[in-house]
Write a protein that holds these residues in place. Structure first.
Motif, PDB file in Angstrom:
ATOM      1  N   LYS A   1      -2.618   3.767   4.948  1.00 39.31           N
ATOM      2  CA  LYS A   1      -3.519   4.646   4.190  1.00 39.31           C
ATOM      3  C   LYS A   1      -3.611   6.024   4.831  1.00 39.31           C
ATOM      4  O   LYS A   1      -3.610   7.046   4.129  1.00 39.31           O
TER       5      LYS A   1
ATOM      6  N   GLY B   1       1.243   4.031  -2.953  1.00 39.31           N
ATOM      7  CA  GLY B   1       0.916   5.417  -2.639  1.00 39.31           C
ATOM      8  C   GLY B   1       2.063   6.367  -2.899  1.00 39.31           C
ATOM      9  O   GLY B   1       1.864   7.482  -3.409  1.00 39.31           O
TER      10      GLY B   1
ATOM     11  N   THR C   1      -2.735  -1.800   7.708  1.00 43.34           N
ATOM     12  CA  THR C   1      -3.068  -1.209   6.408  1.00 43.34           C
ATOM     13  C   THR C   1      -3.745   0.142   6.593  1.00 43.34           C
ATOM     14  O   THR C   1      -3.534   1.059   5.798  1.00 43.34           O
TER      15      THR C   1
ATOM     16  N   ILE D   1       0.847  -1.203   0.000  1.00 45.98           N
ATOM     17  CA  ILE D   1       0.000   0.000   0.000  1.00 45.98           C
ATOM     18  C   ILE D   1       0.880   1.249   0.000  1.00 45.98           C
ATOM     19  O   ILE D   1       0.634   2.204  -0.749  1.00 45.98           O
TER      20      ILE D   1
END
Length: 162
Positions: free
Chosen positions: A135, A30, A131, A26
């Motif tokens: 984020k 990103g 996670t 992730i």
């Protein structure tokens, strides 16, 4: 020239093959979306391997290193201590902003002891290993913030508002 980053996942279980880490990909995605050049995450055991991985990243001349995991309260959560051994000075506002982004969603974000600091011209940021934490951090690590921080580490001038 594209800014270069590395994601280091501090997870004893993922490093031992018990499960596959989910936060690192992730973060890599990103940071790539933010315009950085990032390879696949590096997964290491917490403790001394984190310190070694950080020294390698700094030695490689990376602009940004984001760690995921090892920021909690257990006896094996040692990433902030390892990071403190590496950085020359801290940048507490970034770590505070990441925690604030997480606190908007869960009070458990307050349990992260992650720090942010600089070694040579590498910005190092610790994140919790979930996670959700990954984020949340990406909402703080905007291209503007990253680029301005890197510019400042290279003695760039502050932008003047009109």
């Amino acid at each position: 020239m594209k800014l270069r980053a590395r994601v280091i996942v501090a997870s004893n279980r993922a490093a031992s093959g018990v499960y596959e880490d989910a936060s690192g990909p992730i973060l890599v995605d990103g940071l790539r979306e933010a315009g950085l050049e990032v390879e696949a995450p590096v997964v290491v055991h917490d403790g001394a391997p984190v310190e070694s991985a950080l020294h390698r990243a700094v030695g490689d001349g990376l602009d940004l290193v984001v760690t995921s995991g090892g920021t909690g309260l257990t006896s094996t959560d040692l990433t902030p201590e390892m990071t403190s051994r590496v950085v020359e000075f801290e940048v507490p506002g970034i770590a505070e902003a990441v925690r604030a982004a997480g606190l908007a969603k869960t009070p458990l974000a307050a349990l992260s002891r992650g720090i942010c600091g600089v070694k040579n011209r590498t910005l190092i940021l610790n994140l919790a290993g979930s996670t959700g934490a990954a984020k949340d951090a990406l909402t703080v690590l905007t291209p503007d913030l990253i680029e301005h921080a890197i510019s400042q580490m290279h003695d760039g001038d502050h932008e003047r508002s009109r």
